[in-house]
Design an enzyme around this catalytic site. Sequence first.
Site, PDB file in Angstrom:
ATOM      1  N   CYS A 157       0.843  -1.200   0.000  1.00 47.90           N
ATOM      2  CA  CYS A 157       0.000   0.000   0.000  1.00 47.90           C
ATOM      3  C   CYS A 157       0.881   1.253   0.000  1.00 47.90           C
ATOM      4  CB  CYS A 157      -0.908  -0.042   1.227  1.00 47.90           C
ATOM      5  SG  CYS A 157      -1.651   1.518   1.696  1.00 47.90           S
ATOM      6  N   CYS A 160       0.857   3.460   3.071  1.00 52.15           N
ATOM      7  CA  CYS A 160       1.376   2.713   4.219  1.00 52.15           C
ATOM      8  C   CYS A 160       2.902   2.773   4.241  1.00 52.15           C
ATOM      9  CB  CYS A 160       0.914   1.259   4.171  1.00 52.15           C
ATOM     10  SG  CYS A 160      -0.874   1.032   4.181  1.00 52.15           S
TER      11      CYS A 160
END
Length: 230
Positions: A157, A160
């Site tokens: 991600c 992230c």
Amino acid sequence: MKNIYIIILLAILVAGPTAAQQKDVTATTFEQHISLPNAQLLDVRTPGEFKEGHIKNALQADWTSQEQFKERVKYLDKNKPVLVYCASGGRSGQAAEWLYNNGFKQVENLKGGFIQWKQENKPFEQIANTPQLSTDAYKKYTASSTTVLIEFGAEWCPPCKIMAPVVASVQRELKDQFKLVHLDGGINTDVMKQQNVAALPTFIVYKNGKEVWRKQGVTEKSELIKQLSR
């Protein structure tokens, strides 16, 4: 007649840079380019497709979910090469065009997609078939008398990845003042649904077993420290 020549010339000038900067490449060239230190590898398939198999170190942003796609790719560097792929090259071709039209300077699309990649016996990996965290286990994490920070995230991600060093810095600064629990959003989909977590990353702070704060997306270090120190 003169006007027609001018129109053709303008069309060539406009099309020229696009052809040079946004292109389809073979699996061999793609493999060579993703090994470069500044390369950004982007898988634009669905989470289910990604879980079944993907190229190592790929970030994931589902092209069929435009809201998710645009939210995730905004954390990529427009000045560094982006190498895009999907199952057969169709979706990634559209995504590559979108990226180029939105300021990404060098975009390459894997011709034939992940199917071609596998046919040429190129390396790939799968998300481990790890059991999901149970509801009871989640409650045990959050029932602590100490402050608990739950982080729903994943290595694939893009936002992230941005938050990983931020969270590590908060851990170093606050030391033993809170407990960090990282939950992989690619695995623990049931818990995400139960907790109404719709996107990654999502941060939730619990104190004495009760949720006191949550934030979705990239978060300032100062905000995390503020919420964890209260």
